[in-house]
Design an enzyme around this catalytic site. Structure first.
Site, PDB file in Angstrom:
ATOM      1  N   GLY A  91       0.802  -1.217   0.000  1.00  0.00           N
ATOM      2  CA  GLY A  91       0.000   0.000   0.000  1.00  0.00           C
ATOM      3  C   GLY A  91       0.834   1.265   0.000  1.00  0.00           C
ATOM      4  N   GLY A  93       2.516   3.709   1.565  1.00  0.00           N
ATOM      5  CA  GLY A  93       3.059   3.980   2.883  1.00  0.00           C
ATOM      6  C   GLY A  93       3.427   5.427   3.117  1.00  0.00           C
ATOM      7  NE  ARG A  94       8.347   7.018  -0.417  1.00  0.00           N
ATOM      8  CZ  ARG A  94       9.507   7.458  -0.891  1.00  0.00           C
ATOM      9  NH1 ARG A  94      10.124   8.452  -0.301  1.00  0.00           N
ATOM     10  NH2 ARG A  94      10.051   6.907  -1.946  1.00  0.00           N
ATOM     11  CE  LYS A 114       7.594   7.679  -4.807  1.00  0.00           C
ATOM     12  NZ  LYS A 114       8.125   7.201  -6.109  1.00  0.00           N
ATOM     13  CG  ASP A 126      10.403   9.118   7.543  1.00  0.00           C
ATOM     14  OD1 ASP A 126       9.975   8.811   6.411  1.00  0.00           O
ATOM     15  OD2 ASP A 126      11.525   9.619   7.722  1.00  0.00           O
ATOM     16  N   GLY A 127       7.249   7.894   6.294  1.00  0.00           N
ATOM     17  CA  GLY A 127       6.315   8.388   5.294  1.00  0.00           C
ATOM     18  C   GLY A 127       6.764   9.630   4.551  1.00  0.00           C
ATOM     19  NE  ARG A 177       3.308   8.475  -8.743  1.00  0.00           N
ATOM     20  CZ  ARG A 177       3.862   7.457  -8.090  1.00  0.00           C
ATOM     21  NH1 ARG A 177       5.142   7.193  -8.271  1.00  0.00           N
ATOM     22  NH2 ARG A 177       3.170   6.728  -7.249  1.00  0.00           N
ATOM     23  NE  ARG A 184       0.633   1.274  -6.919  1.00  0.00           N
ATOM     24  CZ  ARG A 184       1.766   1.987  -6.876  1.00  0.00           C
ATOM     25  NH1 ARG A 184       2.902   1.413  -7.186  1.00  0.00           N
ATOM     26  NH2 ARG A 184       1.736   3.255  -6.540  1.00  0.00           N
ATOM     27  CG  ASP A 253       5.045  -3.160  -5.165  1.00  0.00           C
ATOM     28  OD1 ASP A 253       5.684  -4.220  -5.269  1.00  0.00           O
ATOM     29  OD2 ASP A 253       5.539  -2.119  -4.725  1.00  0.00           O
TER      30      ASP A 253
END
Length: 485
Positions: A91, A93-94, A114, A126-127, A177, A184, A253
């Protein structure tokens, strides 16, 4: 106070259609957002005023702290095979999907952030993201777009004013982005792993509507979906190979359903031709080497087929047979795209395949044996098509062998104009990318802008840009890239 243009309208189609695959979330605050680079032509395509994006409110949108009407920011769920090992829960994550925008030409596009902070998928990270890796994605994705290769696009990179702790403290940044979607292979793996066939079907229907609408009218739309993804990925990987691009982390992914290149982490362009070229610091076995990319693509597509099996047929053996038959379509599609692309690079678009293919294969062998720079060779060969053989001849160790090849090629009357359109002179050379990222991290953006100027018009030779067409100096050494997390 500047406000968002009323014409900019977000949708939350993914979040509404597939709530089981989305977690509503919010970006972390950015203490002092500062715009580093803005893609004004892309902003215009999205119908967003570039000057507004430069404003305080626009920057808040680009870091995710100002949510426009219609947006419903979510972290997307997906699974994935990472270097061959299955991870059932990855998933965003950041990252966050802010929502979908309709372009001025009526096409739907995701706007995705992102480096916007940790989500429930962060797995202890920490994302956040640093300036360097986010600018790398901007540079390479926009270069790929200019080369005519399907890709996610970069709208902007905004420095957050927050330090990110890696081996040393680094300035933080958020990349915005744009993509046809962020679906995916791993999205389908996640859905299939739940055992909820209805959700898997809704996901497939969502993908068909968004990317492959022609599949909806097929006898089995889900088989047609698989075959459509196989077709676009075969073409995409061929385009990678034709410019020497090495993705570096072809996990499931990181393979899109749309056929766009995604996630520019440990990626780079090959210089001296070698199918074993690897740039990723963690790919010690060469799984994702340049020459392995077609085979890995098929492997990843087989994982998509596995996920879709329940939608192919009630009988599993029949479903497997259907999947295997569909996967067999990758190789001919890839080879056709690769051969057509190589013919264009050689200026031989009207040459019969039985003559062109052996000529291509002989050339590739010689490029490898002499460690010839892949990009500059084809530009030099364009000069040979106009009568000047010496720049190309000077690149080879076995001159007699190359002269024999050159004689066979000349006899086919190559078209130099075709070659100029197929062979870039400027790519994101690894030493120049690193130079620009180092300078940008220290606050100097001029090298970044100069590099972008070259690689976003890659086929047009221009005065003053000679260094952008040259391979790395010998003292640059062996190049390694990192994922930037």
């Amino acid at each position: 106070m500047s406000t968002a243009p009323t014409a900019v309208t977000f949708a939350d189609r993914y979040a509404r259609d597939l709530p089981e695959l989305a977690v509503r979330w919010q970006a972390e605050s950015a203490p002092d957002p500062r715009l580093l680079v803005l893609n004004e032509p892309l902003a215009a395509e999205l119908g967003i005023d570039a000057e507004w994006l430069r404003s305080a409110d626009g920057l808040q949108l680009l870091v995710g702290t100002q949510i426009p009407d219609g947006a419903n920011p979510v972290a997307q769920a997906y699974a994935g095979h990472q270097f061959g090992g299955y991870v059932p829960r990855l998933g965003d994550g950041r990252a966050l999907l802010l929502g979908e925008l309709t372009t001025t030409s009526g096409e739907l596009r995701d706007l995705h952030l992102k480096g916007s902070g940790a989500t429930p998928f962060a797995r202890g990270g920490d994302g956040l993201a640093a300036v360097g890796p986010m600018l790398r994605e901007y540079i390479v994705s926009e270069a790929m777009h200019a080369l005519g290769i399907p890709t996610t696009r970069s709208l902007a990179v905004v420095a957050t004013g927050r330090q990110v702790q890696r081996e040393t403290p680094l300035p933080g940044a958020v990349l915005s982005r744009v993509a046809s979607s962020h679906l995916r292979v791993g999205t389908f793996q996640y859905a299939a792993n739940t055992g909820d066939v209805d959700m898997l079907r809704r996901l497939a229907d969502h993908a068909i509507e968004r990317h492959h609408p022609e599949a909806a009218g097929a006898g089995n739309p889900y088989v047609a979906l698989l075959e459509s993804v196989i077709a676009v990925q075969a073409t995409l990987i061929a385009k990678w190979m034709l410019v020497g691009f090495v993705h570096g982390v072809m996990n499931t992914d990181n393979m899109t359903i749309s056929g766009e290149t995604i996630d520019y982490g440990p990626c780079a362009f090959m210089e001296a031709y070698d199918p074993e070229t690897v740039f990723s610091s963690i790919d010690s076995w060469g799984r994702y080497a340049y020459g392995n990319q077609p085979a890995i693509a098929v492997w990843n597509l087989a994982r998509l087929a596995e996920a879709l099996l329940p939608l192919f047929a009630d009988d599993q053996q029949q479903a497997i047979a259907i999947a295997e038959g569909s996967l067999g379509g990758f190789a001919p599609k890839f080879q056709d795209a690769l051969s057509a692309g190589m013919c264009a690079k050689l200026g031989l678009t009207d040459t019969p395949e039985e003559i062109a293919v052996p000529l291509m294969n002989d050339l590739i062998t010689q490029l490898h044996q002499s460690h010839v720079d892949f990009t500059s060779f084809f530009r030099h060969l364009g000069h040979a098509a106009r009568g000047d053989d010496e720049p190309a001849r000077g690149l080879f160790l076995d001159l007699a062998a190359f002269d024999e090849w050159l004689s066979r090629w000349h006899a086919l009357r190559p078209d130099a104009t075709v070659m100029d359109r197929a062979n870039p002179i400027y790519i994101p050379r690894n030493h120049l990318v690193e130079e620009s990222l180092t300078a940008a991290t220290a606050g100097d953006l001029d090298p970044l802008y100069q590099l972008l100027d070259a690689v976003t018009a890659p086929y047009d030779e221009r005065p003053g840009l000679k260094r952008y067409a040259e391979p790395a100096p010998e003292d640059f050494g062996k190049y390694r890239t990192f994922c930037g997390t």
